[in-house]
Enzyme design. Structure first.
Site, short mmCIF file in Angstrom:
data_model
loop_
_atom_site.label_atom_id
_atom_site.label_comp_id
_atom_site.label_asym_id
_atom_site.label_seq_id
_atom_site.Cartn_x
_atom_site.Cartn_y
_atom_site.Cartn_z
N HIS A 154 35.25 37.56 16.32
CA HIS A 154 34.83 36.45 17.19
C HIS A 154 35.77 36.30 18.39
O HIS A 154 35.91 35.20 18.93
CB HIS A 154 34.78 35.11 16.46
N SER A 275 42.15 45.39 45.66
CA SER A 275 41.23 44.44 46.31
C SER A 275 41.52 44.46 47.79
O SER A 275 42.67 44.61 48.20
CB SER A 275 41.46 43.05 45.74
N LYS A 281 45.86 42.45 43.04
CA LYS A 281 44.82 42.91 42.11
C LYS A 281 44.90 44.40 41.77
O LYS A 281 45.21 45.23 42.61
CB LYS A 281 43.42 42.63 42.70
N GLU A 288 34.26 48.71 34.35
CA GLU A 288 33.14 47.81 34.65
C GLU A 288 31.88 48.62 34.98
O GLU A 288 30.77 48.25 34.59
CB GLU A 288 33.49 46.90 35.83
#
Ligand code: ARG
Length: 455
Positions: A154, A275, A281, A288
């Site tokens: 979970h 970024s 970043k 992704e």
């Protein structure tokens, strides 16, 4: 057109464009030519094509193959698909004899053969690449064998595990995917030529011998079944789907474990992107994209299943789209298999951060329960007592190791000094002695077994 005898008009130009599949099925040229070479041989053996004609057709087919390989093959507007394009070129090269090639064959069994060969080849390639991926996971596990980390259910900290156990979970998943692909290969391994358009053919060719030449181990038992069959494509797309789901979940782990909040993993600079606006970043874009693109594979499986489900027996033109999905999925599989092994291998797995996360949490709760059970407290009772300890710690902002023995004794008199010795992740991990558990012994066994399998 190769079939224009029955027609009194030329085909409408828009129809030509609409039905044309050459842009996609040209990838089948090699299989189509190999299939034709074997087919003429079969026809020669039963005397339908004489030796001289056989030689002419063979030589011309080889020439066409060379044209493709040298990128010199010229498609014409009328070339509806790869089968017609090759036959058209053959007839250009050797005239009337070329028209004999299609005796005893239909495009229905021809395309069936080509796609089966294509799928079998792709699977062999994917299997090799899967071995490389699995091996890279095994190497990572071996290199980081002793790192401890919180195991989650979970997405809540559950029990301490070895990082190597976690990463080998994926090796097992991918191994299973390999079996799925093998299965799809078995489904594809049925020689269809001789099934004709749907009913078979009056030319008594030696199908088994022909099958053998093309590396098939079985011939079809029912011409209508094989002509209408695309189960092997569904099997392949399912295998790909299952693999894509596992890749996507692995990617998700890498994304979340690389976040500042977790900080367990740090992907290599060469495998992350920056970024344009936020200098701090370091984005796990490839993970992704794996997560994102995997839906195209799942979507293709879904789409093709839907395409097939309403088709009446036997061949229907709808099936032409099979190649669209095959191609799309194959491309993405290739990308995943190409990028994943190195992206994983170059990642830093941060032992200290993972260990720290473990100490701060309540992952030793199950160990406390086991401790109490050993002192003869019934499991349910032990569970409740431990729950009370956890609640007390949360309410008082403490961890298990912050409490004194007196504090423990308030929850149960059976607690003794040795309670503090159980707050040792490695000890707990190594007590999981059952086959397939997270103990170091089990990891060593898993590594050994996996190495035997992927080599
Ligand atoms: N391009 C077609 C396909 O991929 C080849 C078979 C055509 N057969 C036919 N009867 N029109 O399915």
């Amino acid at each position: 057109m190769l079939w224009d005898g029955r027609f009194s008009k030329d085909l409408n130009k828009k129809v030509v464009d609409f039905t044309n599949s050459i842009e996609i099925d040209k990838i089948l040229y090699k299989y189509d030519i190999q299939g034709s070479l074997v087919h003429v041989k079969s026809m020669n053996k039963i005397g339908v094509i004489n030796d001289e004609e056989l030689k002419k057709i063979n030589d011309a087919l080889i020439k066409v193959l060379e044209e493709f390989e040298k990128n010199k093959f010229k498609f014409l507007e009328d070339d509806e698909d790869i089968h017609m394009a090759i036959e058209r070129r053959l007839t250009e090269l050797i005239g009337e004899v070329g028209k004999k090639l299609h005796t005893g064959r239909s495009r229905n069994d021809q395309v069936n053969l080509d796609v089966r060969m294509f799928v079998k080849d792709i699977i062999k390639h994917v299997e090799k690449k899967l071995d490389i991926l699995i091996e890279s996971l095994v190497n990572i596990a071996e290199k980081n064998k002793n790192i401890v980390m919180p195991g989650y259910t979970h997405l809540q900290q559950a029990q301490p595990v070895l990082f190597s156990h976690y990463i080998l979970a994926y090796a097992n998943k991918f191994l299973r995917n390999k079996k799925n692909f093998e299965n799809a290969c078995i489904s594809a391994d049925i020689y269809p030529l001789g099934a004709g358009a749907l009913a078979g053919t009056p030319y008594n060719i030696d199908r088994l011998e022909a099958a053998n030449f093309l590396g098939f181990s079985k011939i079809s038992e029912n011409s209508m079944d094989v002509i209408s069959d695309r189960d092997f494509i569904l099997d392949f797309l399912y295998a790909s789907t299952s693999f894509a789901i596992n890749c996507s979940r692995l990617a998700e782990d890498f994304i979340i474990y690389s976040s500042q909040e977790f900080g367990f993993f740090e992907m290599d600079d060469a495998y992350t992107t920056g970024s344009s606006i936020m200098p701090q970043k370091k984005n796990p874009d490839i993970m992704e994209l794996i997560r994102g693109k995997s839906q195209r594979i799942i979507g293709s499986f879904n789409a093709f299943a839907n395409l097939m489900k309403g088709l009446p027996m036997t061949y229907n033109r709808d099936m032409q789209d099979d190649k669209f999905y095959l191609l799309q999925v194959t491309k993405i599989l290739e990308e995943f298999l190409e990028i994943l092994p190195d992206a994983l291998a170059s990642t830093k797995f941060k032992a200290d951060v993972m260990k720290n996360a473990l100490d701060k949490g309540f992952l030793y709760a199950t160990a406390i329960v086991d401790y109490l059970v050993k002192q003869n407290i019934p499991f349910r009772e032990a569970h409740k007592i431990t729950g009370n300890v956890v609640r007390f710690c949360i309410e008082n902002k403490k961890t298990f190791t912050d409490l004194t023995l007196e504090a423990y004794k308030k929850f149960s008199p059976v607690f003794e000094d040795d309670i503090f010795s159980i707050f040792d992740a490695n000890k707990i991990i190594n007590e999981q002695l059952i086959h397939g558990s997270t103990s170091l012994k089990s990891i060593e066994k898993q590594i050994l077994n996996l190495r035997k399998i992927v080599r």
